[in-house]
Design a protein around this motif. Sequence first.
Motif, short mmCIF file in Angstrom:
data_model
loop_
_atom_site.label_atom_id
_atom_site.label_comp_id
_atom_site.label_asym_id
_atom_site.label_seq_id
_atom_site.Cartn_x
_atom_site.Cartn_y
_atom_site.Cartn_z
N THR A 114 0.83 -1.20 0.00
CA THR A 114 0.00 0.00 0.00
C THR A 114 0.86 1.25 0.00
OG1 THR A 114 -1.79 -1.12 1.19
CG2 THR A 114 -1.76 1.29 1.27
N ILE A 140 2.39 1.89 -3.48
CA ILE A 140 1.36 2.38 -4.41
C ILE A 140 0.95 3.80 -4.06
CG2 ILE A 140 -1.01 2.05 -5.23
CD1 ILE A 140 -0.61 -0.94 -4.86
N SER A 181 1.38 6.88 -6.58
CA SER A 181 0.17 7.54 -7.08
C SER A 181 0.15 9.02 -6.70
CB SER A 181 -1.08 6.84 -6.55
OG SER A 181 -1.17 6.95 -5.14
N GLY A 210 -14.76 6.80 -9.58
CA GLY A 210 -14.32 5.95 -8.47
C GLY A 210 -15.47 5.22 -7.81
N MET A 261 -5.31 -3.63 -3.31
CA MET A 261 -6.64 -3.03 -3.23
C MET A 261 -6.65 -1.82 -2.31
SD MET A 261 -8.56 -4.73 -5.28
CE MET A 261 -10.30 -4.74 -4.86
N ILE A 277 -5.20 0.97 -4.27
CA ILE A 277 -6.21 1.51 -5.19
C ILE A 277 -7.21 2.37 -4.43
CG2 ILE A 277 -8.11 0.87 -6.74
CD1 ILE A 277 -6.50 -1.64 -7.47
N LEU A 319 -7.18 6.23 -4.30
CA LEU A 319 -7.60 7.04 -5.44
C LEU A 319 -8.95 7.72 -5.17
CD1 LEU A 319 -6.63 4.58 -8.32
CD2 LEU A 319 -5.33 6.54 -7.49
N VAL A 350 -12.69 5.98 -4.61
CA VAL A 350 -12.58 4.54 -4.37
C VAL A 350 -12.50 4.33 -2.86
CG1 VAL A 350 -11.27 2.43 -4.80
CG2 VAL A 350 -11.37 4.22 -6.55
N SER A 401 -12.73 -1.61 -0.92
CA SER A 401 -11.79 -2.31 -1.80
C SER A 401 -11.01 -3.39 -1.05
CB SER A 401 -10.82 -1.32 -2.45
OG SER A 401 -10.12 -0.57 -1.49
#
Length: 278
Positions: free
Chosen positions: A109, A112, A116, A131, A168, A171, A174, A177, A182
């Motif tokens: 996490t 990412i 991001s 999202g 997840m 993600i 974002l 989301v 997730s």
Amino acid sequence: MSVLKAMLLGLLQGLTEFLPVSSSGHLKICEKLFGVEEIPLLFDVFLHLATLLVVIIYFRKEIAKFFLVLFRWITRKPAPQNDSCECLCMTDETGRKAIIAVIITTLITGVIGIVSSKIIPDLEIKYVFIGFFVTSAFLILSGILSRRQGEKEYKGITLIQAIVVGIMQGIGTLPGVSRSGSTIAGALATGVKRELAGEYSFIVSIPAILGAFLLEVKDIGEVTSSIGILPLIAGCAAAFVSGYFAVSVLMKIVRKGKLEWFAAYLIPAGILGLIFLS
């Protein structure tokens, strides 16, 4: 910022942080609909700390089991007899696997999230509604997959499950989301039992929220001067109360296997948002 506005934002944060509908997305919608000035990032992080306290209190017994397993692991002490429960640390073996899994999920996490934040700019509000559709797809697909494959006997969080949940959760950073949606969806889709999927989702939120706070804590003087101590306390209190209610409701829904219910809200909200607010 007024005390009332801070309480309303805290109320919204607490509800949407745990319900799989995206807290950051709803805060952006609130800014757009009601002309609220951009919410200082550190204020948002403080609201997250209030909801983190909810996780610690709600899952206090499960968290205590983590520390007991870790202590016995380090000191090489044997587990006591009859020391099992329906939780991630059901036994010392599953507890050790869960500790390793939390570390793996957190690392993935973090990578990412860092990537991001550097390559994805502050996106327009239309991406929040996109999202919503992404979250809905996760919730619906995880429900289908979990029912088809059934719940496997719990022998500990596996490497694959830890990696999937880590991706997840990444993600979930974002716009629009849901982090909780997730991660729970990822856990369910990989065969984690329903009640344990919810527990794991919230346990792995602890290092993620603490990490975000440590990155922003340098600006604590700025947020207290621009917002004020009283509104900050009021917002955090509202986030705590609404958050405790939300996590209690969500865990009941997760156990029933009805997460896709939230898609019935997110899909219409996404469509209406794209039409009227984009």
